[in-house]
Design a protein around this motif. Structure first.
Motif, PDB file in Angstrom:
ATOM      1  N   SER A   1      35.215  31.452  52.158  1.00  0.00           N
ATOM      2  CA  SER A   1      35.348  30.376  51.181  1.00  0.00           C
ATOM      3  C   SER A   1      34.089  30.286  50.313  1.00  0.00           C
ATOM      4  CB  SER A   1      35.551  29.033  51.887  1.00  0.00           C
ATOM      5  OG  SER A   1      35.425  27.970  50.962  1.00  0.00           O
ATOM      6  N   PRO A   2      34.247  30.348  49.002  1.00  0.00           N
ATOM      7  CA  PRO A   2      33.075  30.229  48.131  1.00  0.00           C
ATOM      8  C   PRO A   2      32.450  28.830  48.182  1.00  0.00           C
ATOM      9  CG  PRO A   2      35.089  30.314  46.831  1.00  0.00           C
ATOM     10  CD  PRO A   2      35.484  30.572  48.254  1.00  0.00           C
ATOM     11  N   ASP A   3      33.138  27.879  48.785  1.00  0.00           N
ATOM     12  CA  ASP A   3      32.644  26.504  48.861  1.00  0.00           C
ATOM     13  C   ASP A   3      31.819  26.214  50.117  1.00  0.00           C
ATOM     14  OD1 ASP A   3      33.948  25.903  46.452  1.00  0.00           O
ATOM     15  OD2 ASP A   3      35.817  25.480  47.506  1.00  0.00           O
ATOM     16  N   ALA A   4      31.619  27.202  50.979  1.00  0.00           N
ATOM     17  CA  ALA A   4      30.835  26.972  52.203  1.00  0.00           C
ATOM     18  C   ALA A   4      29.429  26.521  51.832  1.00  0.00           C
ATOM     19  CB  ALA A   4      30.790  28.239  53.046  1.00  0.00           C
ATOM     20  N   ARG A   5      28.877  25.588  52.634  1.00  0.00           N
ATOM     21  CA  ARG A   5      27.530  25.085  52.372  1.00  0.00           C
ATOM     22  C   ARG A   5      26.947  24.474  53.645  1.00  0.00           C
ATOM     23  NH1 ARG A   5      28.176  19.601  52.230  1.00  0.00           N
ATOM     24  NH2 ARG A   5      30.232  18.903  51.643  1.00  0.00           N
ATOM     25  N   ARG A   6      25.635  24.399  53.669  1.00  0.00           N
ATOM     26  CA  ARG A   6      24.953  23.728  54.774  1.00  0.00           C
ATOM     27  C   ARG A   6      25.079  22.223  54.586  1.00  0.00           C
ATOM     28  NH1 ARG A   6      19.279  24.831  54.932  1.00  0.00           N
ATOM     29  NH2 ARG A   6      19.347  24.006  57.038  1.00  0.00           N
ATOM     30  N   ASN A   7      25.241  21.506  55.693  1.00  0.00           N
ATOM     31  CA  ASN A   7      25.327  20.049  55.650  1.00  0.00           C
ATOM     32  C   ASN A   7      23.960  19.424  55.859  1.00  0.00           C
ATOM     33  OD1 ASN A   7      28.123  19.744  55.314  1.00  0.00           O
ATOM     34  ND2 ASN A   7      28.496  20.039  57.489  1.00  0.00           N
ATOM     35  N   VAL A   8      23.795  18.242  55.319  1.00  0.00           N
ATOM     36  CA  VAL A   8      22.626  17.420  55.587  1.00  0.00           C
ATOM     37  C   VAL A   8      22.815  16.809  56.977  1.00  0.00           C
ATOM     38  CG1 VAL A   8      21.362  15.363  54.853  1.00  0.00           C
ATOM     39  CG2 VAL A   8      22.326  16.907  53.140  1.00  0.00           C
ATOM     40  N   GLN A   9      21.775  16.794  57.772  1.00  0.00           N
ATOM     41  CA  GLN A   9      21.865  16.214  59.119  1.00  0.00           C
ATOM     42  C   GLN A   9      22.092  14.710  59.026  1.00  0.00           C
ATOM     43  OE1 GLN A   9      21.969  18.276  61.866  1.00  0.00           O
ATOM     44  NE2 GLN A   9      22.017  19.760  60.203  1.00  0.00           N
ATOM     45  N   MET A  10      22.981  14.208  59.895  1.00  0.00           N
ATOM     46  CA  MET A  10      23.385  12.808  59.828  1.00  0.00           C
ATOM     47  C   MET A  10      22.990  12.016  61.082  1.00  0.00           C
ATOM     48  SD  MET A  10      25.205  12.837  56.913  1.00  0.00           S
ATOM     49  CE  MET A  10      26.436  11.570  56.930  1.00  0.00           C
ATOM     50  N   GLY A  11      22.162  12.567  61.958  1.00  0.00           N
ATOM     51  CA  GLY A  11      21.753  11.864  63.170  1.00  0.00           C
ATOM     52  C   GLY A  11      22.893  11.732  64.159  1.00  0.00           C
ATOM     53  N   ALA A  12      23.141  10.514  64.639  1.00  0.00           N
ATOM     54  CA  ALA A  12      24.162  10.269  65.661  1.00  0.00           C
ATOM     55  C   ALA A  12      25.571  10.589  65.160  1.00  0.00           C
ATOM     56  CB  ALA A  12      24.097   8.816  66.133  1.00  0.00           C
ATOM     57  N   LYS A  13      25.788  10.555  63.869  1.00  0.00           N
ATOM     58  CA  LYS A  13      27.108  10.844  63.289  1.00  0.00           C
ATOM     59  C   LYS A  13      27.114  12.197  62.579  1.00  0.00           C
ATOM     60  CE  LYS A  13      29.347   7.096  64.404  1.00  0.00           C
ATOM     61  NZ  LYS A  13      30.526   7.126  65.245  1.00  0.00           N
ATOM     62  N   ASP A  14      26.384  13.156  63.127  1.00  0.00           N
ATOM     63  CA  ASP A  14      26.292  14.489  62.538  1.00  0.00           C
ATOM     64  C   ASP A  14      27.688  15.093  62.380  1.00  0.00           C
ATOM     65  OD1 ASP A  14      25.171  16.769  61.523  1.00  0.00           O
ATOM     66  OD2 ASP A  14      24.309  17.460  63.406  1.00  0.00           O
ATOM     67  N   ILE A  15      27.905  15.811  61.290  1.00  0.00           N
ATOM     68  CA  ILE A  15      29.222  16.386  60.984  1.00  0.00           C
ATOM     69  C   ILE A  15      29.215  17.914  61.080  1.00  0.00           C
ATOM     70  CG2 ILE A  15      29.967  14.444  59.565  1.00  0.00           C
ATOM     71  CD1 ILE A  15      29.187  16.143  57.085  1.00  0.00           C
ATOM     72  N   GLY A  16      28.227  18.461  61.761  1.00  0.00           N
ATOM     73  CA  GLY A  16      28.136  19.907  61.902  1.00  0.00           C
ATOM     74  C   GLY A  16      27.132  20.487  60.928  1.00  0.00           C
ATOM     75  N   ASP A  17      26.754  21.720  61.180  1.00  0.00           N
ATOM     76  CA  ASP A  17      25.727  22.369  60.371  1.00  0.00           C
ATOM     77  C   ASP A  17      26.270  22.942  59.069  1.00  0.00           C
ATOM     78  OD1 ASP A  17      23.676  21.900  62.244  1.00  0.00           O
ATOM     79  OD2 ASP A  17      24.320  23.624  63.418  1.00  0.00           O
ATOM     80  N   ILE A  18      27.548  23.366  59.085  1.00  0.00           N
ATOM     81  CA  ILE A  18      28.122  24.053  57.925  1.00  0.00           C
ATOM     82  C   ILE A  18      29.490  23.472  57.598  1.00  0.00           C
ATOM     83  CG2 ILE A  18      28.961  26.277  57.051  1.00  0.00           C
ATOM     84  CD1 ILE A  18      26.848  27.590  58.896  1.00  0.00           C
TER      85      ILE A  18
END
Length: 135
Positions: free
Chosen positions: A25-42
């Motif tokens: 997927s050309p839309d793949a990207r790293r996520n910003v860390q969200m602490g206790a509600k983290d949504i994954g790294d990518i």
């Protein structure tokens, strides 16, 4: 030492994103860390919350528990850990999930393929042949 570990993790995440962009997927990207509600790294690995791991000591149970929690936070149906294989490139890494998650994924794939066969059998045949060749 912690900075070296963080740098390895960041490099692995960046390499995964580049690989996903080229092959998935050309839309793949790293996520910003969200602490206790983290949504994954990518983000951008279809239907998955991805927990990327590049560690010397591999603890699959911890990785899977984290990926499954993050899938819930991200609103994704599946979580997986993508684990770096030492001394190998991105394509040789491991995608890991628990059996429960894998069975749910396979059931979804089976159901969707059956629906496509019912709706457009010729299209299903073309896609089946394409993906068999890719293996």
């Amino acid at each position: 030492m912690a900075n070296a570990s963080k740098a390895k993790g960041t490099a692995w995440e960046s390499a995964l994103v580049a690989y996903f962009r080229e092959h998935h997927s050309p839309d793949a990207r790293r996520n910003v860390q969200m602490g206790a509600k983290d949504i994954g790294d990518i983000d951008g690995y279809y239907l998955h919350a991805v927990e990327a791991k590049a560690e010397k000591t591999i603890t699959l149970s911890d990785y899977i528990a984290q990926a499954n929690r993050e899938a819930i936070h991200a609103g994704q149906p599946f979580g997986c850990a993508v684990v770096k294989r030492r001394m190998k490139g991105v394509a040789d890494g491991y995608v890991v999930r628990d059996v429960r998650t894998d069975v749910r994924l396979m059931n979804r794939m089976r159901d969707m393929e059956e629906a496509l066969q019912d709706c457009d059998y010729d299209r299903w045949c073309d896609l089946d042949a394409e993906h068999r060749e890719a293996a």
